[in-house]
Design an enzyme around this catalytic site. Structure first.
Site, PDB file in Angstrom:
ATOM      1  N   GLY A   1       0.825  -1.226   0.075  1.00  0.00           N
ATOM      2  CA  GLY A   1      -0.035  -0.165   0.088  1.00  0.00           C
ATOM      3  C   GLY A   1       0.817   1.118   0.088  1.00  0.00           C
TER       4      GLY A   1
ATOM      5  N   GLY B   1       1.601   4.428   2.196  1.00  0.00           N
ATOM      6  CA  GLY B   1       1.549   4.978   3.473  1.00  0.00           C
ATOM      7  C   GLY B   1       1.674   6.316   3.267  1.00  0.00           C
ATOM      8  N   GLY B   2       1.714   7.005   4.582  1.00  0.00           N
ATOM      9  CA  GLY B   2       1.806   8.585   4.612  1.00  0.00           C
ATOM     10  C   GLY B   2       3.003   9.054   4.025  1.00  0.00           C
ATOM     11  CG  PHE B   3       5.977   8.973   6.441  1.00  0.00           C
ATOM     12  CD1 PHE B   3       5.961  10.274   6.595  1.00  0.00           C
ATOM     13  CD2 PHE B   3       5.052   8.372   7.199  1.00  0.00           C
ATOM     14  CE1 PHE B   3       5.433  11.085   7.835  1.00  0.00           C
ATOM     15  CE2 PHE B   3       4.331   8.973   8.160  1.00  0.00           C
ATOM     16  CZ  PHE B   3       4.553  10.408   8.702  1.00  0.00           C
ATOM     17  N   GLY B   4       5.355   7.394   2.104  1.00  0.00           N
ATOM     18  CA  GLY B   4       6.013   6.401   0.806  1.00  0.00           C
ATOM     19  C   GLY B   4       5.247   5.118   0.716  1.00  0.00           C
TER      20      GLY B   4
ATOM     21  CB  VAL C   1       4.198  -0.005   2.933  1.00  0.00           C
ATOM     22  CG1 VAL C   1       4.597  -1.279   3.894  1.00  0.00           C
ATOM     23  CG2 VAL C   1       3.885   1.135   3.624  1.00  0.00           C
TER      24      VAL C   1
ATOM     25  CE  LYS D   1       6.177   3.616   7.252  1.00  0.00           C
ATOM     26  NZ  LYS D   1       4.876   3.544   6.953  1.00  0.00           N
TER      27      LYS D   1
ATOM     28  CG  ASP E   1      -1.143  10.521  10.070  1.00  0.00           C
ATOM     29  OD1 ASP E   1      -2.288  10.900  10.207  1.00  0.00           O
ATOM     30  OD2 ASP E   1      -0.638  10.105   8.992  1.00  0.00           O
TER      31      ASP E   1
END
Ligand SMILES: *[C@@H]1O[C@H](CO)[C@@H](O)[C@H](O)[C@H]1NC(C)=O
Ligand SMILES: *[C@@H]1O[C@H](CO)[C@@H](O)[C@H](O)[C@H]1NC(C)=O
Ligand SMILES: *[C@@H]1O[C@H](CO)[C@@H](O)[C@H](O)[C@H]1NC(C)=O
Ligand SMILES: *[C@@H]1O[C@H](CO)[C@@H](O)[C@H](O)[C@H]1NC(C)=O
Ligand SMILES: *[C@@H]1O[C@H](CO)[C@@H](O)[C@H](O)[C@H]1NC(C)=O
Ligand SMILES: *[C@@H]1O[C@H](CO)[C@@H](O)[C@H](O)[C@H]1NC(C)=O
Length: 674
Positions: free
Chosen positions: A353, A355-358, A360, A374, A471
């Site tokens: 998926g 994620g908020g930071f890149g 995964v 990640k 978050d």
């Protein structure tokens, strides 16, 4: 931070020491020790060493003080300064306190040679020192949980009585007694022939409110360690609670027959050491079992055990160093080629998926271990060393309700984080999927709420880092095989080098719908921001509705207004996700809605702390404040309040100084260019 695993050896060790202490030192009973990290050591005869010796002898000479407490700072030159204190149990006589402090000062040097930070727990006292000031601050680590394995009859009534009594003495202890000790005990009748004895105590450097928070947190852990058991205790460095069905302290009002060890009743057969506890609070928790020991056996075995114990001292130290080793930098660093191979060159098939930071990716290491990788897409100003250090710190956060960070990889511009793989998907995949909603019955949902609360508590109260997640949302709560929740993406602000301290930030990390007003508007965050997000999660779990999708449906209101409408009109049960059917506990549901609403109060000071929430969720009766109408500012509605008008006039309007969270699910980070 120290991490030592619960090991059978340690248990046996504690047990032996207990017996040894009973035999050779008559009055004082050693329980456990913790030596900090082996990377913080002093050299012999250094100024630090001399200061430490002076500190320990001062503590001993002050051990007959009336308060049974003394804290001390030795050495003005910072690198050589030593901070230390002891706390004797409130009912200790001066002689016992002196004996305990003397024994503890000797043993702390034996058990933790050359360590700059160390702590020992005895039945009768706690003694600790460090090169770092820890006065006026309470923490949960190292925690010691001990339980008496005997089962009580009527566990529900017992736990309720225990909770109420503990709550009472926690308040009493924090306010202090006439001698200035933060100590309280209380006896209550459980049955006509069983009396419950309870004790709570804090160190005197804590303020009234810190003492109370510390005690409440300790009390909140009692149902986990000791549900339905005849005795139990939770010992934190600055406070502890204990209960038994026999008098284990001297009762001050009516001078009791002091229970000399030889008269201690054997309440049940001695237990086998048990290294498997149900909810363990953290990796540094030691679980052990204490029962009254038949002393004649001890005396008989005394000499023999003495010998054994000396050996196990060394063994114990070895065990702990193994714990430290886990977090050395080398063991955290992964080769880029290893990760590339593990994830099949970051193939699309392996992508779990975004994620908020890149993105995964799922991966499999050569040893068969499954991992989640990640790939950080966020640039940061941090240097490599800083990044590594922060990863190492965050990797030390280990709790059953947190996704474990296994390590990192750094190759050119590539920054990767390697996590344990959590088999089930995230909470939102179940909660908001009509096909899967049914898999989450009320018991599972309640367990998930409690687990998330414990995970956040650990992040917030961990003695060193005090991580604010920033978050929290359902897609950041992963579920393991048994549907236990594990919070992911914590510590990202640290790893990415964002200022962690409370205050304004020019970079907002957060997700639409979960952000409290003060955060979205002014970028102000605090632990109470996480509490807000947690409240939204609770309400989503109960209603099965997404906070951020609300206005896209035909409903003309947001989740919080919807919940408030039903709550204030006395129909809270109508909020329940219909897929739950009728199998749920009415009280638990109402309690959760109540807590959820308290968490989303607009005024951060009205939101409860996570410690208080954990307490509320732990079957102990707590009187909850009535919630006020929650903040509902994010969604424009016909009668939105001024806050709402100012902030959002349509779903993409910017906040005054920050760029705006997009309405979709993705979390937002680094929205404002530096
Ligand atoms: C304590 O000692 C360790 C190791 O020597 C050092 O890294 C740390 O900065 C010291 N802490 C303080 C507050 O001096
Ligand atoms: C307590 O410790 C201090 C050092 O902080 C020392 O000067 C003093 O003599 C000690 N008090 C007693 C009663 O020994
Ligand atoms: C003892 O702790 C108190 C409370 O934090 C602190 O103000 C005081 O300075 C400490 N005393 C010494 C001698 O360090
Ligand atoms: C207490 O109850 C548990 C199961 O409920 C049982 O396994 C355990 O043996 C009991 N302990 C004692 C000392 O009876
Ligand atoms: C507890 O029980 C004892 C003996 O049965 C009785 O004397 C005492 O008054 C009871 N205490 C309370 C608070 O009910
Ligand atoms: C700390 O312990 C680990 C594991 O036992 C060991 O490899 C390392 O050398 C130790 N570090 C120090 C400074 O003693």
């Amino acid at each position: 931070m120290v991490s030592f695993d619960i090991s059978r050896h340690l248990l046996i060790y504690i047990f032996l020491c207990l017996m040894l202490s009973l035999s050779s030192e008559a009055a004082v009973v050693f329980l456990a020790n913790d030596c900090g990290s082996n990377t913080t050591t002093y050299t012999r005869n250094s100024p630090f060493h001399r200061n430490l010796n002076f500190l320990l002898s001062s503590l001993q000479s002050n051990s007959t003080r009336q308060t049974g407490f003394y804290n001390l700072t030795v050495g003005q030159q910072p690198p050589d300064t030593v901070y230390g204190l002891f706390l004797c149990r409130g009912d200790d006589t001066k002689e016992i306190c002196r004996e305990c402090v003397t024994s503890a000062s000797r043993r702390i040097l034996q058990l933790c040679p050359n360590r700059k930070t160390a702590l020992v727990y005895y039945d009768e006292c706690t003694l600790r020192y460090s090169n770092r000031s820890f006065f006026s601050a309470w923490g949960m680590e190292p925690a010691l949980e001990l339980l008496n394995t005997g089962n009580v009859s009527q566990p529900d009534r017992f736990m309720k009585l225990l909770g109420n009594t503990m709550k009472e003495i926690a308040t009493q202890a924090s306010n202090g007694d006439q001698l200035g000790k933060k100590y309280a005990t209380k006896e209550v009748n459980f049955t006509s022939f069983q009396t419950l004895y309870t004790l709570a105590q804090c160190t005197l450097d804590l303020s009234v409110s810190d003492c109370e928070t510390c005690l409440q947190t300790a009390i909140a852990y009692l149902p986990q360690c000791c549900e339905g058991k005849e005795g139990g205790r939770v010992v934190f460095p600055s406070c502890n609670v204990r209960y038994e069905l026999y008098p284990f302290y001297r009762i001050t009002a009516k001078p009791p027959p002091p229970p000399s060890p030889t008269q201690k009743p054997v309440l049940h057969s001695p237990p086998a050491p048990q290294s498997k506890g149900k909810n363990k609070m953290s990796s540094t928790t030691i679980i052990a079992i204490v029962v009254p020991v038949v002393v004649s056996v001890v005396i008989f075995a005394g000499g023999f055990i003495c010998l054994l114990t000396r050996k196990s001292n060394k063994y114990d130290a070895v065990e702990q160093e193994k714990g430290d080793e886990i977090t050395t930098m080398e063991s955290l660093e992964f080769d880029f080629s290893t990760i590339e191979a593990a994830t099949n060159k970051f193939s699309a098939d392996n992508k779990l998926g975004e994620g908020g930071f890149g993105p995964v990716y799922k991966g499999k290491l050569p040893n068969g271990q499954q991992i989640a990788v990640k790939r950080l897409a966020v640039s940061s100003s941090q240097g490599a060393e800083e990044y590594k250090n922060e990863v190492a710190l965050v990797a030390k956060l280990q709790h059953r309700n947190l996704v474990r960070l296994l390590g990192f990889c750094l190759e050119g511009a590539e920054k990767l984080l390697v996590y344990e793989f959590v088999p089930n998907k995230s909470l939102d995949c179940f909660l908001f999927d009509p096909e899967k909603q049914g898999e989450l019955d009320w018991t599972k949902r309640y367990t998930i709420i409690r687990g998330i609360a414990r995970g956040i508590l650990y992040l917030h109260e961990d003695s060193r880092l005090k991580i604010i997640h920033r978050d929290l949302k359902t897609s950041n709560v992963l579920l393991d095989r048994d549907m236990n929740p594990k919070i992911s993406d914590f510590g990202m602000a640290r790893i990415l080098g964002v200022d962690q301290s409370q205050g304004n930030t020019s970079r907002v990390v957060g997700t639409y719908g979960y952000m409290p007003p003060e955060y979205a508007m002014q970028g102000q965050f605090s632990i109470k921001s996480d509490v807000y997000s947690f409240g939204v999660i609770i309400l989503e779990i109960i209603t099965g509705r997404k906070c951020s999708n609300f206005h896209q449906t035909d409903e003309d209101e947001d989740l919080l207004s919807y919940v408030w409408k039903h709550w204030s009109s006395g129909t809270p049960l109508e909020l329940l996700d219909p897929s739950l059917g009728s199998s749920y506990s009415r009280n638990e549901v109402i309690q959760c809605i109540h807590i959820g609403l308290l968490c989303v109060q607009e005024d951060p000071t009205l939101r409860p702390s996570v410690a208080a929430i954990v307490l509320m969720l732990n079957s102990f009766s707590v009187t909850l404040q009535a919630p006020q109408r929650p903040a509902s500012f994010l969604i424009p509605s016909s009668n939105s309040n001024s806050l709402g008008n100012e902030l959002v006039s349509d779903s993409s309007s910017p906040t005054p100084t920050k760029s705006v969270p997009s309405v979709n699910e993705a979390s937002i980070s680094d929205m404002v260019p530096r």
